[in-house]
Design an enzyme around this catalytic site. Structure first.
Site, PDB file in Angstrom:
ATOM      1  N   HIS A  66     -20.158  31.033 -26.096  1.00 47.36           N
ATOM      2  CA  HIS A  66     -21.508  30.718 -26.576  1.00 47.36           C
ATOM      3  C   HIS A  66     -23.267  30.922 -25.556  1.00 47.36           C
ATOM      4  CE1 HIS A  66     -23.059  29.779 -30.543  1.00 47.36           C
ATOM      5  NE2 HIS A  66     -24.709  29.540 -29.991  1.00 47.36           N
ATOM      6  N   HIS A  95     -24.204  29.871 -37.399  1.00 47.65           N
ATOM      7  CA  HIS A  95     -24.061  28.475 -36.856  1.00 47.65           C
ATOM      8  C   HIS A  95     -21.803  28.136 -38.215  1.00 47.65           C
ATOM      9  CE1 HIS A  95     -25.921  24.453 -35.941  1.00 47.65           C
ATOM     10  NE2 HIS A  95     -26.197  25.422 -35.076  1.00 47.65           N
ATOM     11  N   SER A 137     -20.262  35.575 -32.207  1.00 48.38           N
ATOM     12  CA  SER A 137     -19.659  34.720 -32.568  1.00 48.38           C
ATOM     13  C   SER A 137     -18.174  35.269 -32.664  1.00 48.38           C
ATOM     14  CB  SER A 137     -20.148  34.044 -34.242  1.00 48.38           C
ATOM     15  OG  SER A 137     -19.100  32.688 -34.562  1.00 48.38           O
TER      16      SER A 137
END
Length: 722
Positions: free
Chosen positions: A42, A88, A524
């Site tokens: 990340h 997220h 991601s």
């Protein structure tokens, strides 16, 4: 919360060996936690750096490309548009409200950290199958979280997208985009400078929420994902609003040298990145960090991802003025350290040195992998025999079901008019926000078609960029630049890495062909559960400029008596189409090919026509093809239309998803067609506007009232449990 129960801290054995080599000793618990966070997927992009470097990032309009908190482009008048998109995903699956809310809060901080006042929020949402046991709860929670944060912080949520697919059952995607406006000559950056300068902490106090958030986001899920709630941050939009105002007030002075949002890995990543970019060292006294919980360890303080926090470097003598600003807004302000010339991070707590680490090897020396990858195999052609299928029955199925139903229920949860500058809100090709106090505006969109990317990653990557470019073009805006959010499964699996590399290749080709550089973004990975990955989902967010809002058009048919003109070539491609998926129940075939030269030529033609006032309404053709586009235009304007298929095979002509196409409503079709022929742009008369129904020549019709009821009913009924 302590370190993971793993003597390597979650690092791979070869990575841990590299830590030992860098330090010349074993790391203590704090140091190991810092290495694990900074070298997580990340934070370090260790599987994607090689490929991200292939994307075009420069252009005459680019003021700031990738590498800062957000990208920035010149929009004239001494102003810059600042924007970025981030994910997220994992937090939103574990705790949908807070995961989505803090996603919005985090992306807003990325934008105002650059000195920009946020003016718009967008989102791109992917949920599992509507009949999956968790999907309704997750969707309701995510939408509430986005609205709860955005509405309270006072920034309009103006656009986005939402789709459903079983691949997201165990790992939803929540991508948030924010856009702000700043003086072009007053952009703030994160490189620390000035040995001896103060390092200050501002915003909320540090708690134990979000610890291990970065490492959690760098791994796949299993059946125990729900037990990871302590790794999810908790947002406070009211404090977020205060932080925006306080930071912008201080930025109007000359006090700030550098500023960095405390995002993933919190104080660790922000301090290491600032110092590394400036080639300096840092001494931090963790006892001075404002804390909201008793007895926090150095490990917890450094790795907490509590929200609404920033790290700044101030000019000598600037502490008193900065403290007054943040005190005025009721926010924490603390000098927690100084810059040094050592190139090391030295952490003190309770009078003891709890960590002593070299900065560059952690921030810039993370492992970089060239993961093995295998190209996606070509998708066999879909065998399609539409025969005498009723187009209106198919239209009812598409617009009345989860694939094509109105998303109004979602965007009505958002305040899209706050600040008073929203000119075109959700529901169109692109949102439009006025540049405050001017006659100009920004056009904003986000797009991706994951089913295309699964079938052919290269074409899917091209199409994601091309559709974003078309969306901006369809409102009359000049496309400026792209931000992206690249959502994929486990990069250690060659087939997933093949999807990633293919999509990057296609995106790069499209961005170069369309002069549409990538100025910011997010990767991601590990979006999967029990080894089942999500569809490859490289979301493209994009910004365009409308020099004069008076020439903007929307997709709503403005009235009867207009001609419909179809721009672009129709071949009737039904592979991977909504028609095939919804009517036939099949996900087969290759996606429609993307001709980038045709995209450029057709889009430039449409944009010129809008600027010249020759086009009254415009809609790009994408999911569902010509008939779905015409239905959406008719519903938006409350005006009916009579349509004719461009092909003898009505289903292929009406539902094919060929690219580089637009449907126009014009007063003088002959003039438009003549100009198209002169420009080498395929165009044809496709119908006329008028009446209160949508009709297809040679087939049945449907009243707009019935169509609207169908289109608007599905999502509210589904959310309510129907």
């Amino acid at each position: 919360m302590s370190a993971p129960n793993d003597e390597l801290g979650g690092l791979a054995p070869d990575e841990y060996a590299r830590v030992l080599e860098i330090l010349g000793r074993k790391p203590n618990e704090v140091e190991l936690g810092i290495f694990a966070a900074m070298w997580s997927e990340h934070c370090s992009y260790k599987s994607s750096k090689k490929w991200l470097r292939t994307l075009p990032t420069e252009g005459p309009q680019v003021l700031q490309g990738p590498g800062e908190n957000a990208g920035a482009v010149d929009i004239g008048g001494g102003l810059a548009a600042v924007f970025k998109m981030e994910s997220h995903n994992h937090p939103s699956f574990i705790e949908p409200y807070q995961g989505a809310a803090t996603g919005v809060g985090g992306i807003l901080r990325d934008v105002f950290t650059m000195g920009a006042r946020p003016v718009a929020i967008l989102n791109a949402l992917r949920f599992g199958a509507p009949d999956h046991e968790a999907t309704r709860r997750l969707a309701a929670g995510v939408v509430a979280g986005i609205g709860g944060y955005g509405n309270c912080v006072g920034v309009p949520t103006v656009g986005g997208e939402c789709s459903f697919h079983p691949s997201y059952n165990g790992n939803i995607l929540v991508n948030a985009m924010a856009v702000g406006i700043a003086p072009a000559d007053r952009l703030f950056r994160s490189a620390a400078a000035g040995v001896g300068n103060a390092v200050v902490y501002v915003g909320s106090r540090t708690g134990r929420d979000g610890i291990h958030g970065a490492t959690m986001a760098s791994a796949g899920f299993d059946d125990e994902a729900g037990q990871m709630r302590p790794t999810v941050q908790v947002g406070d939009p009211f404090t977020g609003k205060l932080l925006i105002e306080a930071c912008l007030e201080l930025m109007a002075t000359d006090a700030i040298v550098a500023v960095q949002d405390m995002g993933a890995a919190g104080l660790t990543s922000s301090s290491f990145e600032m110092a590394s970019k400036g080639g300096l060292g840092v001494e931090l006294d963790l006892d001075r960090v404002p804390q909201r919980e008793e007895g926090m360890s150095a490990y917890e303080i450094m790795l907490s991802e509590s929200q609404e926090r920033m790290l700044m470097v101030l000019r000598p003598g600037g502490e008193e003025a900065a403290a007054a600003v943040f005190g005025k807004w009721g926010l924490e302000f603390a000098v927690i350290g100084r810059l040094t010339g050592t190139g090391r991070m030295e952490l003190m707590q309770h009078g003891q040195r709890v960590a002593d680490l070299p900065i560059r090897p952690l921030a810039d020396g993370a492992p970089e992998y060239d993961r093995p990858w295998t190209p996606a195999p070509p998708a066999p052609a879909a065998v399609v025999s539409p025969g005498n299928s009723d187009p209106m029955a198919a239209l009812r199925a598409i617009l009345g079901g989860p694939a094509g139903a109105s998303r109004r229920w979602i965007w009505e949860q958002y305040d899209h008019t706050v600040m008073g500058d929203t000119v075109g809100g959700p529901g169109g090709d692109a949102a439009v926000v006025r540049i405050h106090g001017t006659a100009s505006g920004l056009a904003l969109t986000s797009d991706c078609t994951p089913r295309y990317c699964l079938a052919d990653p290269v074409e899917g990557g091209r199409q994601a960029v091309a559709e974003a470019w078309r969306n901006l073009t369809a409102v009359g805006a000049r496309p400026l630049a792209v931000t992206d959010n690249l959502n994929f499964g486990n990069p250690e699996r060659p087939e997933v890495m093949g999807q990633f590399t293919g999509c990057i290749r296609g995106m790069g080709e499209a961005c170069r062909a369309l002069d549409f550089p990538v100025v910011s973004g997010n990767v991601s990975l590990y979006n999967e559960t029990n080894g089942r990955a999500v569809l490859p989902t490289p979301v493209v967010g994009a910004v365009g400029l409308l020099a004069d809002l008076a020439v903007r058009v929307g997709m709503a048919l403005p009235g009867p008596g207009l001609a419909l003109v179809l721009v672009g070539e129709t071949r009737g491609h039904l592979g991977r189409s909504l028609w095939l998926e919804t009517v036939e129940g099949r996900e087969e075939g290759p996606p429609p090919p993307v001709d980038l030269a045709a995209e450029r030529r057709n889009g430039d033609f449409v944009r010129a026509g809008i600027r010249a006032g020759r086009i009254a309404a415009c809609h790009d053709l994408s999911d569902g093809g010509l008939l779905v586009a015409a239905a959406e235009m008719a519903l938006a304007g409350g005006v009916g239309a009579a349509l004719r298929s461009p092909l003898d095979d009505a289903v292929a002509g009406l539902f094919g998803e060929d690219q580089a196409r637009y449907l126009l409503a014009v007063e003088d079709p002959e003039d438009v067609l003549e100009r198209a022929a002169a420009a080498g742009v395929p165009a044809r008369r496709a119908g006329d506007t008028g009446g209160s129904a949508l009709t297809v020549e040679g087939h049945s019709s449907i009243s707009l009232d019935e169509l609207r009821d169908l289109h608007e009913a599905w999502m509210p009924a589904w959310i309510a449990g129907g």
